[in-house]
Scaffold this motif. Structure first.
Motif, PDB file in Angstrom:
ATOM      1  N   ASP A 321      15.245   0.691 102.909  1.00  0.00           N
ATOM      2  CA  ASP A 321      14.563  -0.602 102.782  1.00  0.00           C
ATOM      3  C   ASP A 321      15.494  -1.514 101.997  1.00  0.00           C
ATOM      4  O   ASP A 321      16.263  -1.055 101.133  1.00  0.00           O
ATOM      5  CB  ASP A 321      13.228  -0.437 102.060  1.00  0.00           C
ATOM      6  N   LEU A 322      15.428  -2.806 102.260  1.00  0.00           N
ATOM      7  CA  LEU A 322      16.411  -3.742 101.702  1.00  0.00           C
ATOM      8  C   LEU A 322      15.739  -4.899 100.983  1.00  0.00           C
ATOM      9  O   LEU A 322      14.816  -5.513 101.510  1.00  0.00           O
ATOM     10  CB  LEU A 322      17.301  -4.282 102.835  1.00  0.00           C
ATOM     11  N   ILE A 323      16.231  -5.181  99.765  1.00  0.00           N
ATOM     12  CA  ILE A 323      15.921  -6.429  99.060  1.00  0.00           C
ATOM     13  C   ILE A 323      17.239  -7.168  98.900  1.00  0.00           C
ATOM     14  O   ILE A 323      18.209  -6.615  98.360  1.00  0.00           O
ATOM     15  CB  ILE A 323      15.293  -6.162  97.674  1.00  0.00           C
ATOM     16  N   VAL A 339      17.263  -0.990 109.111  1.00  0.00           N
ATOM     17  CA  VAL A 339      16.462  -0.702 107.924  1.00  0.00           C
ATOM     18  C   VAL A 339      14.991  -0.852 108.289  1.00  0.00           C
ATOM     19  O   VAL A 339      14.633  -1.593 109.204  1.00  0.00           O
ATOM     20  CB  VAL A 339      16.832  -1.630 106.740  1.00  0.00           C
ATOM     21  N   ASP A 340      14.136  -0.137 107.566  1.00  0.00           N
ATOM     22  CA  ASP A 340      12.711  -0.150 107.901  1.00  0.00           C
ATOM     23  C   ASP A 340      12.053  -1.483 107.580  1.00  0.00           C
ATOM     24  O   ASP A 340      11.177  -1.953 108.312  1.00  0.00           O
ATOM     25  CB  ASP A 340      11.996   0.973 107.140  1.00  0.00           C
ATOM     26  N   SER A 341      12.434  -2.079 106.448  1.00  0.00           N
ATOM     27  CA  SER A 341      11.805  -3.338 106.042  1.00  0.00           C
ATOM     28  C   SER A 341      12.773  -4.124 105.166  1.00  0.00           C
ATOM     29  O   SER A 341      13.675  -3.557 104.542  1.00  0.00           O
ATOM     30  CB  SER A 341      10.499  -3.070 105.274  1.00  0.00           C
ATOM     31  N   VAL A 342      12.568  -5.445 105.135  1.00  0.00           N
ATOM     32  CA  VAL A 342      13.459  -6.340 104.392  1.00  0.00           C
ATOM     33  C   VAL A 342      12.625  -7.334 103.596  1.00  0.00           C
ATOM     34  O   VAL A 342      11.631  -7.875 104.096  1.00  0.00           O
ATOM     35  CB  VAL A 342      14.408  -7.113 105.342  1.00  0.00           C
ATOM     36  N   LEU A 343      13.037  -7.574 102.331  1.00  0.00           N
ATOM     37  CA  LEU A 343      12.444  -8.632 101.520  1.00  0.00           C
ATOM     38  C   LEU A 343      13.570  -9.544 101.044  1.00  0.00           C
ATOM     39  O   LEU A 343      14.522  -9.089 100.404  1.00  0.00           O
ATOM     40  CB  LEU A 343      11.712  -8.041 100.308  1.00  0.00           C
ATOM     41  N   LEU A 365       6.374   1.781  98.991  1.00  0.00           N
ATOM     42  CA  LEU A 365       7.390   2.413  99.831  1.00  0.00           C
ATOM     43  C   LEU A 365       7.644   3.872  99.460  1.00  0.00           C
ATOM     44  O   LEU A 365       8.101   4.656 100.282  1.00  0.00           O
ATOM     45  CB  LEU A 365       8.712   1.638  99.742  1.00  0.00           C
ATOM     46  N   ARG A 366       7.394   4.217  98.190  1.00  0.00           N
ATOM     47  CA  ARG A 366       7.621   5.576  97.685  1.00  0.00           C
ATOM     48  C   ARG A 366       9.062   6.016  97.933  1.00  0.00           C
ATOM     49  O   ARG A 366       9.352   7.071  98.527  1.00  0.00           O
ATOM     50  CB  ARG A 366       6.641   6.569  98.311  1.00  0.00           C
ATOM     51  N   SER A 367       9.993   5.197  97.462  1.00  0.00           N
ATOM     52  CA  SER A 367      11.423   5.485  97.620  1.00  0.00           C
ATOM     53  C   SER A 367      11.833   6.636  96.709  1.00  0.00           C
ATOM     54  O   SER A 367      11.227   6.880  95.662  1.00  0.00           O
ATOM     55  CB  SER A 367      12.251   4.245  97.287  1.00  0.00           C
TER      56      SER A 367
END
Length: 650
Positions: A321-323, A339-343, A365-367
């Motif tokens: 996941d990406l910020i 990537v699964d999701s982006v913020l 997200l439970r990274s």
């Protein structure tokens, strides 16, 4: 004086370890260096192999535990027929004459009864009696000991189910139980670092061992007490007291109190359940590891390229996941679908409201861990990892910044925030040594992972073409850090001296308008062109005479690595990671950052002697051979992510 073999167990070794090895290498007939690191320090591996043919370096590719690594070294020594074996930690070194004094100990002639002859370790809190030349002890720590291989064969191997901690004490107890003695020579000295020792204002000595080490220490100490309390009751009582004292010192003086005390409790529970070996989950993981990436850079450049390479080559065992910055649309486009999701939020150098938004977004997200990219985002990223309670991996990419006043504040903050960072990943060994010397990181919690680049196609674009007019290229952002204006000034000097040349600036940036204005003012339009962002950089490298890097600071620029891969001679400012690869007049040309005269002199030399420049370009290509393999980079990150995520789970 007796001779024998030596074993040193390594874990994320650095350059200082080489000096430690040299303090006893001259004594050993053979030295077996067993590297337990999950990620190989390729620069160290290359350096250690230069110490001579009697040193054999073995990288295991995973952490099999201190005891198992010792056993592997002992097997190699036994195969060589050695009677005495010196066991060393990587942090230990002998002062001048120390190993000779130990090897000349008279007790070593009593091969039938002496199991270990140990030096006096110069460590805080170690009591000794200098009036007694030799002193018989019940147990000693492993490092610096001369082990009797016949005794090792009789009493058995080091207990690899202990993994790490108390391995030495357990072996010594077995020696004593079999009638062998453990002797210390109080006139043979060894410098040894036990954890990160510190004497408190009350006089207590703390080691600041990690939470995971506290798990092993507690579990294995209790195991020893249960197994040996009948034969050695005084030792057992002493170990119980040590356990209580350590818990008290953690509570009063050490950092990460909650994590360490929690792991001590887990170690006690593991003892009660009869669990041994490595912590559950320390091996390979069947479920995908989820990694939260946080990238500070405002526009797509070297940081973004490195992040994309990690994501694209990590494999199926990982989800990302990406910020990232709102302004970095290039990174989001490149990673779309990967990537699964982006913020996208405004990440600041300090704290802002977007931190709260990022926390709410990332919490579900439970990274397994968080990987922060960028030096200037450390405060923001550390705060986010603390809110999410995630272990933090930090890759700064560079360790300097434009605003020197702010940089001094950042250095102060970095020393504090580095305590939250589980592992600092540097892209150059020069930066790694700088951080260690500044006291920001220790050798154990920072490592070098070189960038990954794809190998040139030797059937096509790797074939170099000599242009009719010498072509000088500059690849990179047109920003203050890259100092492109220096090359424009150098071009003016070259034109005045009637040199024929063409300069091409590849890349965009905030200084492009000012540079184009300077080129027009100086009348250099026929010599300098601005290509902006291009997708065929590798094609341009095949027709380049030389690449110029004028940066004020760098981590380790992709442009340098790419050019050297293609055998293009490079002229670079003498900064940071450049020094990892470029040796002046051997694998490239160096000049002092900001030194216009030095840059012009190097350009003149290349233009006047293209044959020598081409030879240096080929030497540069040979210099980096094997250092920047894409798969090596990806595998090193895979092992790092797994090790951090697994230790968190434990």
């Amino acid at each position: 004086m007796i001779t024998g073999a030596a074993i040193v167990v390594l874990y994320h070794p650095d350059a200082q370890v080489l000096d430690n090895i040299k303090s006893y290498l001259h004594w050993a007939e053979a030295l077996f260096a067993i590297d337990n690191s999950e990620i190989q320090n390729t620069a160290f591996a290359s350096s250690v192999r230069t110490l001579g043919p009697k040193l054999q370096y073995v990288w295991l590719g995973k952490n099999i535990g201190f005891a198992a690594a010792l056993n592997q070294g002992m097997d190699m020594a036994h195969a060589g027929g050695y009677y005495w074996v010196l066991t060393m930690d990587q942090d230990s070194r002998f002062p001048k004459g120390g190993i000779e004094e130990l090897a000349a100990s008279e007790v070593l002639t009593d091969y039938c009864t002496v199991g270990i002859c140990a030096p006096l370790q110069l460590t805080m809190g170690i009591a000794y009696d200098r009036t007694r030349y030799y002193e018989r002890l019940l147990t000693v720590m492993t490092s610096g000991n001369l082990l009797n291989t016949e005794a090792y064969r009789k009493v058995g191997r080091f207990r690899d189910d202990f993994f790490i901690d108390m391995v030495d004490h357990e072996y010594c107890l077995r020696l004593n139980n079999h009638g062998y003695s453990v002797i210390r020579n109080n006139h043979a000295f060894l410098h040894h670092s036990l954890g990160m020792q510190e004497r408190t204002w009350m006089g207590a000595v703390t080691t600041h061992h990690s939470p995971v080490r506290r798990y092993y220490q507690t579990r294995n100490r209790l195991q020893l007490i249960r197994e040996w309390w009948k034969q050695f009751p005084a030792f057992s009582i002493d170990q119980l007291l040590v356990l209580c004292k350590e818990a008290l010192k953690i509570l009063c003086f050490e950092r990460e109190k909650a994590a360490k005390l929690k792991n001590m409790a887990k170690g006690a529970m593991a003892f009660l359940r009869g669990q041994t070996g490595a912590i559950s989950g320390q091996g390979s993981m069947t479920n995908p590891v989820r990694i939260l990436l946080v990238v500070f850079e405002p526009r797509f450049s070297g940081q973004g390229r490195a992040v994309c390479d990690i994501v694209e080559n990590a494999g199926n065992g990982f989800r990302f996941d990406l910020i990232c910055q709102k302004s970095n649309s290039g990174l989001r486009e490149r990673l779309q679908g990967r990537v699964d999701s982006v913020l996208a939020v405004p990440i600041s150098k300090t704290l802002n409201f977007s931190l709260w938004k990022a926390w709410r977004w990332a919490k579900p997200l439970r990274s397994g861990c968080m990987h922060l990219h960028g030096f200037e985002g450390l405060v923001w990223g550390s705060a986010l990892s603390a809110l999410l309670r995630l272990p933090l991996i930090h890759t700064p990419h560079t360790i300097d910044m434009k605003n020197q006043a702010l940089f001094r504040l950042f250095r102060m903050a970095w020393k504090i925030l580095a305590q939250r960072v589980r592992m600092t990943v540097l892209v150059s060994n020069t930066d790694r040594q700088t951080l260690i010397s500044r006291g920001i990181c220790t050798a154990r919690n920072c490592l070098t992972i070189y960038l990954g680049v794809r190998k040139p196609d030797t059937k096509g674009d790797c074939l170099r073409v000599v242009p009719p007019i010498p072509r000088i290229i500059h690849v990179g952002q047109l920003s203050y850090q890259k100092a492109p204006e220096l090359l424009v000034k150098a071009a003016n000097r070259l034109r005045e001296k009637k040199f024929k040349f063409q300069i091409e600036f590849i890349g965009n940036g905030p200084l492009r308008g000012a540079l184009e204005s300077d080129v027009n003012t100086m009348g250099l339009e026929n010599h300098i062109t601005f290509s902006g962002h291009v997708t065929n950089v590798h094609e341009k490298l095949t027709t380049a005479t030389v690449e110029v890097i004028t940066s004020r600071w760098e981590g380790l620029p992709f442009s340098l690595v790419d050019a050297m891969r293609y055998g293009v001679p490079v002229i670079a400012s003498r900064v940071n990671g450049v020094l990892d690869l470029v040796e002046d007049r051997v694998s490239g040309y160096l000049f002092k950052s900001g030194d216009l005269d030095g840059l012009v002199a190097n350009l003149e030399e290349v233009l006047q002697n293209p044959e020598k420049a081409a030879k240096i370009g080929r030497a540069g290509r040979d210099r980096i051979q094997g250092l920047f393999d894409m798969e090596d980079m990806a595998e090193n990150h895979r092992k790092l992510y797994r090790s951090i995520a697994c230790s968190t789970e434990a």
